[in-house]
Design a protein around this motif. Structure first.
Motif, PDB file in Angstrom:
ATOM      1  N   LEU A   1       0.856  -1.191   0.000  1.00 15.17           N
ATOM      2  CA  LEU A   1       0.000   0.000   0.000  1.00 15.17           C
ATOM      3  C   LEU A   1       0.887   1.233   0.000  1.00 15.17           C
ATOM      4  N   VAL A   2       0.535   2.221  -0.812  1.00 17.08           N
ATOM      5  CA  VAL A   2       1.264   3.485  -0.862  1.00 17.08           C
ATOM      6  C   VAL A   2       0.322   4.586  -0.393  1.00 17.08           C
ATOM      7  N   SER A   3       0.735   5.349   0.609  1.00 17.20           N
ATOM      8  CA  SER A   3      -0.188   6.290   1.233  1.00 17.20           C
ATOM      9  C   SER A   3       0.513   7.551   1.695  1.00 17.20           C
ATOM     10  N   LYS A   4      -0.252   8.631   1.751  1.00 17.30           N
ATOM     11  CA  LYS A   4       0.142   9.806   2.517  1.00 17.30           C
ATOM     12  C   LYS A   4      -0.326   9.601   3.955  1.00 17.30           C
ATOM     13  N   ASN A   5       0.352  10.234   4.890  1.00 25.00           N
ATOM     14  CA  ASN A   5      -0.067  10.155   6.285  1.00 25.00           C
ATOM     15  C   ASN A   5      -1.072  11.267   6.553  1.00 25.00           C
ATOM     16  N   SER A   6      -2.278  11.099   5.989  1.00 26.49           N
ATOM     17  CA  SER A   6      -3.272  12.162   6.003  1.00 26.49           C
ATOM     18  C   SER A   6      -3.940  12.331   7.353  1.00 26.49           C
ATOM     19  N   GLY A   7      -3.995  11.276   8.160  1.00 24.02           N
ATOM     20  CA  GLY A   7      -4.712  11.342   9.418  1.00 24.02           C
ATOM     21  C   GLY A   7      -6.218  11.326   9.186  1.00 24.02           C
ATOM     22  N   GLY A   8      -6.976  11.316  10.273  1.00 19.99           N
ATOM     23  CA  GLY A   8      -8.427  11.298  10.156  1.00 19.99           C
ATOM     24  C   GLY A   8      -8.970   9.903   9.923  1.00 19.99           C
ATOM     25  N   GLY A   9     -10.284   9.790  10.003  1.00 19.39           N
ATOM     26  CA  GLY A   9     -10.908   8.481   9.903  1.00 19.39           C
ATOM     27  C   GLY A   9     -11.438   8.117   8.542  1.00 19.39           C
ATOM     28  N   ALA A  10     -11.526   9.071   7.613  1.00 18.57           N
ATOM     29  CA  ALA A  10     -12.187   8.811   6.340  1.00 18.57           C
ATOM     30  C   ALA A  10     -11.477   7.758   5.502  1.00 18.57           C
ATOM     31  N   THR A  11     -10.156   7.707   5.583  1.00 18.60           N
ATOM     32  CA  THR A  11      -9.397   6.756   4.745  1.00 18.60           C
ATOM     33  C   THR A  11      -8.501   5.849   5.574  1.00 18.60           C
ATOM     34  N   GLU A  12      -8.727   5.793   6.877  1.00 12.27           N
ATOM     35  CA  GLU A  12      -7.841   5.023   7.751  1.00 12.27           C
ATOM     36  C   GLU A  12      -8.034   3.523   7.631  1.00 12.27           C
ATOM     37  N   ALA A  13      -9.192   3.067   7.158  1.00  9.20           N
ATOM     38  CA  ALA A  13      -9.482   1.633   7.107  1.00  9.20           C
ATOM     39  C   ALA A  13      -8.453   0.860   6.282  1.00  9.20           C
ATOM     40  N   LYS A  14      -7.885   1.496   5.265  1.00 10.09           N
ATOM     41  CA  LYS A  14      -6.900   0.809   4.430  1.00 10.09           C
ATOM     42  C   LYS A  14      -5.696   0.368   5.250  1.00 10.09           C
ATOM     43  N   LEU A  15      -5.339   1.163   6.270  1.00  9.88           N
ATOM     44  CA  LEU A  15      -4.191   0.806   7.102  1.00  9.88           C
ATOM     45  C   LEU A  15      -4.490  -0.431   7.941  1.00  9.88           C
ATOM     46  N   GLN A  16      -5.715  -0.542   8.430  1.00  5.98           N
ATOM     47  CA  GLN A  16      -6.085  -1.733   9.192  1.00  5.98           C
ATOM     48  C   GLN A  16      -6.068  -2.974   8.314  1.00  5.98           C
ATOM     49  N   VAL A  17      -6.545  -2.837   7.083  1.00  3.90           N
ATOM     50  CA  VAL A  17      -6.549  -3.989   6.180  1.00  3.90           C
ATOM     51  C   VAL A  17      -5.124  -4.392   5.829  1.00  3.90           C
TER      52      VAL A  17
END
Length: 240
Positions: free
Chosen positions: A187-203
């Motif tokens: 997974l490639v991500s910015k460390n945006s914070g917040g809950g809107a896109t956090e689920a990808k990190l759990q997966v």
């Protein structure tokens, strides 16, 4: 009452905008959907740097600038602080806390695109969640990789990439289904914070996938900084 200029484009900014008045202004860069159901005025487009923003503040008699832009919009945040200071008005900023790695996470921190692509070299099926930036590099995809790029923009797939046009928030169930279907290996991500896109990190954590994480850029200090929309709105109500 103080006239507010809200610099936005995020879900947090939209929530703030819904509490503004008809004399206030919500400003968007013009990327993505422009809301048409807000109580305040909506402005779309740039200002022309900090000097242009200062002129706008002065011409429109703005008394408070609120920076609720994305944590990676460093140039806009710098312009907001500088323009407000030059115009002699206050600048508040919503500084969303960054995500923190948890037990089981394998984060590989990078600072720019060159470091990012080097970190991706061992992988075959990356999921990019950086916004539109990967779209400008579709002709650079290594022969052993197939890219999945999730962003707001509709864009034609290529022989080496699939573009997933989608807007958060993303649910845990939806992310699990996507990761299982496409068999991403990183997974490639910015460390945006917040809950809107956090689920990808759990997966990614559940599946044992590494995360190539783009570090946040440094942001200038505003006159007042808030970690949550609720805190900012509570202070705004008290001040007005």
């Amino acid at each position: 009452m103080t006239r507010i200029l809200l610099l936005g484009g995020t879900g947090d900014a939209l929530r703030i905008a819904r509490h503004l008045t008809p004399r206030d202004v919500y400003s968007l860069a013009g990327l993505g959907k422009v809301p048409d159901d807000l109580p305040c005025a909506v402005r779309v487009g740039g200002f022309g740097g900090s000097e242009g923003l200062q002129r706008y503040i002065e011409e429109k008699a703005i008394g408070l600038v609120i920076d609720a832009t994305h944590p990676y919009a460093a140039r806009i945040s710098a312009n907001a602080v500088q323009a407000a200071r030059s115009a002699g008005v206050a600048c508040w900023a919503l500084r969303r806390p960054a995500w923190q790695p948890q037990a089981g996470d394998d984060w590989r921190m990078v600072d720019d695109w060159n470091e990012l692509t080097a970190a991706l070299a061992p992988f075959r099926r990356p999921l990019f969640t950086l916004g539109r930036e990967p779209l400008t590099h579709l002709d650079e995809i290594p022969a052993h990789q197939f890219w999945f790029v999730r962003c707001l923009d509709a864009h034609a797939d290529t022989a080496r990439a699939r573009i997933l046009a989608a807007r958060g928030p993303f649910t845990l169930e939806g992310e699990r289904a996507l990761f299982a279907l496409q068999a991403f290996d990183v997974l490639v991500s910015k460390n945006s914070g917040g809950g809107a896109t956090e689920a990808k990190l759990q997966v990614a954590r559940e599946r044992g996938l590494p995360v190539v994480m783009l570090r946040r850029p440094p942001l200038p200090a505003a006159d007042r900084e808030f970690a949550s929309t609720a805190d900012l709105l509570a202070t705004l109500r008290l001040s007005n």
